[in-house]
Structures are given as structure tokens and as C-alpha cells.
Design a protein around this motif. Sequence first.
Motif, PDB file in Angstrom:
ATOM      1  N   LEU A 145     -71.780 -40.871 -48.344  1.00 26.70           N
ATOM      2  CA  LEU A 145     -70.490 -40.272 -48.652  1.00 26.70           C
ATOM      3  C   LEU A 145     -69.996 -39.323 -47.556  1.00 26.70           C
ATOM      4  CD1 LEU A 145     -71.162 -39.368 -52.396  1.00 26.70           C
ATOM      5  CD2 LEU A 145     -70.051 -41.412 -51.497  1.00 26.70           C
ATOM      6  N   THR A 146     -70.661 -39.303 -46.422  1.00 24.86           N
ATOM      7  CA  THR A 146     -70.356 -38.290 -45.408  1.00 24.86           C
ATOM      8  C   THR A 146     -69.009 -38.500 -44.733  1.00 24.86           C
ATOM      9  OG1 THR A 146     -71.622 -39.541 -43.758  1.00 24.86           O
ATOM     10  CG2 THR A 146     -72.788 -37.813 -44.967  1.00 24.86           C
ATOM     11  N   GLU A 147     -68.445 -39.707 -44.790  1.00 27.57           N
ATOM     12  CA  GLU A 147     -67.121 -39.940 -44.222  1.00 27.57           C
ATOM     13  C   GLU A 147     -66.144 -40.439 -45.281  1.00 27.57           C
ATOM     14  OE1 GLU A 147     -67.224 -42.436 -40.798  1.00 27.57           O
ATOM     15  OE2 GLU A 147     -68.826 -41.326 -39.822  1.00 27.57           O
ATOM     16  N   ALA A 148     -66.547 -40.350 -46.534  1.00 28.45           N
ATOM     17  CA  ALA A 148     -65.739 -40.896 -47.611  1.00 28.45           C
ATOM     18  C   ALA A 148     -64.580 -39.972 -47.967  1.00 28.45           C
ATOM     19  CB  ALA A 148     -66.609 -41.138 -48.839  1.00 28.45           C
ATOM     20  N   LEU A 149     -63.577 -40.522 -48.656  1.00 28.05           N
ATOM     21  CA  LEU A 149     -62.427 -39.779 -49.149  1.00 28.05           C
ATOM     22  C   LEU A 149     -62.584 -39.598 -50.652  1.00 28.05           C
ATOM     23  CD1 LEU A 149     -59.677 -41.766 -47.234  1.00 28.05           C
ATOM     24  CD2 LEU A 149     -60.562 -39.516 -46.637  1.00 28.05           C
ATOM     25  N   PHE A 150     -62.544 -38.354 -51.093  1.00 25.78           N
ATOM     26  CA  PHE A 150     -62.693 -38.044 -52.507  1.00 25.78           C
ATOM     27  C   PHE A 150     -61.308 -37.881 -53.131  1.00 25.78           C
ATOM     28  CE2 PHE A 150     -67.248 -37.258 -52.871  1.00 25.78           C
ATOM     29  CZ  PHE A 150     -67.614 -37.135 -51.535  1.00 25.78           C
ATOM     30  N   GLY A 151     -60.970 -38.764 -54.070  1.00 30.16           N
ATOM     31  CA  GLY A 151     -59.683 -38.684 -54.749  1.00 30.16           C
ATOM     32  C   GLY A 151     -59.730 -37.864 -56.012  1.00 30.16           C
ATOM     33  N   GLN A 152     -60.895 -37.375 -56.406  1.00 30.09           N
ATOM     34  CA  GLN A 152     -61.076 -36.553 -57.589  1.00 30.09           C
ATOM     35  C   GLN A 152     -62.166 -35.543 -57.304  1.00 30.09           C
ATOM     36  OE1 GLN A 152     -61.853 -40.032 -57.737  1.00 30.09           O
ATOM     37  NE2 GLN A 152     -63.858 -39.406 -56.959  1.00 30.09           N
ATOM     38  N   ARG A 153     -62.223 -34.488 -58.101  1.00 29.65           N
ATOM     39  CA  ARG A 153     -63.212 -33.457 -57.830  1.00 29.65           C
ATOM     40  C   ARG A 153     -64.606 -33.907 -58.213  1.00 29.65           C
ATOM     41  NH1 ARG A 153     -64.014 -27.477 -60.414  1.00 29.65           N
ATOM     42  NH2 ARG A 153     -65.471 -26.730 -58.850  1.00 29.65           N
ATOM     43  N   LEU A 154     -64.752 -34.570 -59.366  1.00 29.04           N
ATOM     44  CA  LEU A 154     -66.079 -34.938 -59.860  1.00 29.04           C
ATOM     45  C   LEU A 154     -66.350 -36.411 -59.626  1.00 29.04           C
ATOM     46  CD1 LEU A 154     -68.690 -34.295 -61.442  1.00 29.04           C
ATOM     47  CD2 LEU A 154     -67.432 -34.865 -63.527  1.00 29.04           C
ATOM     48  N   THR A 155     -67.481 -36.699 -59.000  1.00 31.51           N
ATOM     49  CA  THR A 155     -67.943 -38.069 -58.790  1.00 31.51           C
ATOM     50  C   THR A 155     -69.327 -38.207 -59.414  1.00 31.51           C
ATOM     51  OG1 THR A 155     -66.708 -38.312 -56.720  1.00 31.51           O
ATOM     52  CG2 THR A 155     -68.571 -39.795 -57.057  1.00 31.51           C
ATOM     53  N   VAL A 156     -69.496 -39.200 -60.285  1.00 29.24           N
ATOM     54  CA  VAL A 156     -70.772 -39.424 -60.968  1.00 29.24           C
ATOM     55  C   VAL A 156     -71.388 -40.727 -60.454  1.00 29.24           C
ATOM     56  CG1 VAL A 156     -71.921 -39.775 -63.185  1.00 29.24           C
ATOM     57  CG2 VAL A 156     -69.999 -38.190 -63.022  1.00 29.24           C
ATOM     58  N   ILE A 157     -72.643 -40.647 -60.036  1.00 22.53           N
ATOM     59  CA  ILE A 157     -73.374 -41.833 -59.578  1.00 22.53           C
ATOM     60  C   ILE A 157     -74.568 -42.040 -60.499  1.00 22.53           C
ATOM     61  CG2 ILE A 157     -74.672 -42.894 -57.693  1.00 22.53           C
ATOM     62  CD1 ILE A 157     -73.039 -41.215 -55.743  1.00 22.53           C
ATOM     63  N   ASN A 158     -74.617 -43.192 -61.160  1.00 22.29           N
ATOM     64  CA  ASN A 158     -75.752 -43.558 -61.999  1.00 22.29           C
ATOM     65  C   ASN A 158     -76.659 -44.483 -61.193  1.00 22.29           C
ATOM     66  OD1 ASN A 158     -74.750 -42.231 -64.398  1.00 22.29           O
ATOM     67  ND2 ASN A 158     -73.250 -43.868 -64.559  1.00 22.29           N
ATOM     68  N   ALA A 159     -77.860 -44.005 -60.887  1.00 25.80           N
ATOM     69  CA  ALA A 159     -78.768 -44.732 -59.996  1.00 25.80           C
ATOM     70  C   ALA A 159     -80.006 -45.199 -60.750  1.00 25.80           C
ATOM     71  CB  ALA A 159     -79.177 -43.845 -58.826  1.00 25.80           C
ATOM     72  N   THR A 160     -80.309 -46.481 -60.627  1.00 27.15           N
ATOM     73  CA  THR A 160     -81.504 -47.058 -61.243  1.00 27.15           C
ATOM     74  C   THR A 160     -82.278 -47.829 -60.182  1.00 27.15           C
ATOM     75  OG1 THR A 160     -80.366 -47.298 -63.364  1.00 27.15           O
ATOM     76  CG2 THR A 160     -82.377 -48.581 -63.055  1.00 27.15           C
ATOM     77  N   SER A 161     -83.550 -47.500 -60.050  1.00 22.07           N
ATOM     78  CA  SER A 161     -84.392 -48.174 -59.055  1.00 22.07           C
ATOM     79  C   SER A 161     -85.662 -48.684 -59.715  1.00 22.07           C
ATOM     80  CB  SER A 161     -84.742 -47.205 -57.919  1.00 22.07           C
ATOM     81  OG  SER A 161     -85.660 -47.813 -57.019  1.00 22.07           O
ATOM     82  N   ILE A 162     -85.893 -49.992 -59.607  1.00 26.90           N
ATOM     83  CA  ILE A 162     -87.104 -50.623 -60.148  1.00 26.90           C
ATOM     84  C   ILE A 162     -87.758 -51.389 -59.002  1.00 26.90           C
ATOM     85  CG2 ILE A 162     -88.027 -52.223 -61.869  1.00 26.90           C
ATOM     86  CD1 ILE A 162     -85.549 -51.665 -63.564  1.00 26.90           C
ATOM     87  N   PHE A 163     -88.910 -50.923 -58.567  1.00 23.99           N
ATOM     88  CA  PHE A 163     -89.590 -51.517 -57.404  1.00 23.99           C
ATOM     89  C   PHE A 163     -88.639 -51.563 -56.203  1.00 23.99           C
ATOM     90  CE2 PHE A 163     -92.054 -53.279 -60.903  1.00 23.99           C
ATOM     91  CZ  PHE A 163     -93.361 -53.053 -60.485  1.00 23.99           C
TER      92      PHE A 163
END
Length: 236
Positions: A145-163
Motif C-alpha cells: 500500500l506504499t504507493e496506493a491512493l486511499f479513497g476512505q479513511r478506514l481500510t479493512v484487510i481480511n487475511a487468511t493463510s493456509i500453508f
Amino acid sequence: MDLEKQPQPPAAPAAPPTARVSPAEFAPADSLRASDADRDRTADILREALAEGRLTADEHAERVDLVYRAKTVGELQPLVRDLPAADGAVGARPATQPYAYGPEVPDGPTDNLVAVFSSAVRKGRWRVGARTNAFSLFGSVEIDLTEALFGQRLTVINATSIFGSVEIRVPQNVTLRGTGSGVLGSFEIKAAESDDPEAPVVVVNGYAVLGSVEAKPKKGKFVADLQRRLRKHLGH
């Protein structure tokens, strides 16, 4: 002898007909049916409370679920009664308060990044949605996200990692929070609080099973002049 006619007193005005009032007008405000706009306003208050750290991610998720199950205004009010923005907010038109870094826009569709025996990468100049789902199964997902444009204040990322692995990088002047768990794996969030109260807030939730989820600020990367960059990106 004819009696002298005496002036007659003026006739009393006729009483106006009693207005017919529907039973709904006598109903207390709390029993009014909630509209979609009422639910959305309540959800906005909860989202702001999460961004300010007044609610945990679990509390936010629980209350939002109740918001969209509510049938009446009275069911919505207790969900935000302990939050400062709640006074007069449910059932009333919200005041327009655009973010300092760009115009407020409605939430768009959820972004999905899936890596199954493969890799998925999102980086460079792109507009971040309000919600992103990242899923890795014997693969890797990278969200930069270091060069991304934020169009809203809150950003939620749901991350799931299996193996697999999910790596999330944010600029140093962005607030980073999150909760999750690792089952024979690693779930690591290097929380950071921005000095700017208007800076974007990124919340990472999820879990890792025999895999890893990592979110941290990227050294030397900063979000600067968000308003100018967003407007340029949108062509305004």
C-alpha cells in the motif's frame, strides 16, 4: 306593540373537524422501522469508532452484524449509545464532513486476492477499496500500500493463510492495527499509530494455519499530499 329587535350575539365559530391521526404518529420514535439509510449511518459511526480505537475489531464486527439485523431505530441506538458521534445521528441526516485527503465516496465492491499454489501481488499506484480479502493456500499474497491512493479513511484487510503467506506493507505515516491468530503458524501485526488524526487507518484481521500473515510499515515510505494525488488520479 312590536318588540324592538335586539342584536343577536355572533355565532360561535364551528369547531374544526378533528384531524385523523394515524397510529404511527403516536408510536414512540424507538419503535419506528429503521431505513437502509439509518443502518448505513449507524455503521459509519461504528467504522469511525474502530478507526479511532474506541472499538476493537471483534466488537466492531459484532455490532455491525447487529446493525444490519435491526428492524427498528430503537434496536440501532444501543449499538452506538456509548460512542461520541451517536448524539442525534441515528434517524437524522448526517452532516457532511469530507476527509482531508479526498472526497468521501460510497464503499465499492470488495477486492479479492487469491493464491492457490501460486502468487498474487497488488502494488504500485492503485486505489484501495474499503475492504480487501486475501487468501493464500500453498501460495503467497503480497499487498503493498506504499504507493496506493486511499479513497476512505478506514481500510479493512481480511487475511487468511493456509500453508502459505500473506504479506502486507503500509506507509510509515499510516495507522496500522489488527487482530488475528496463528495455528501452528505466525500472525504478526506491527501496530503503528500515525501522528496525523486524518491519516488513513489500515486494520488487518484473520488467521494463519501452518502459514504466516505479516503486516508492518515499510521504512522510508510515506503517504504525502493525499488530496492532490487522489484528485489527480480521478482527473479532477
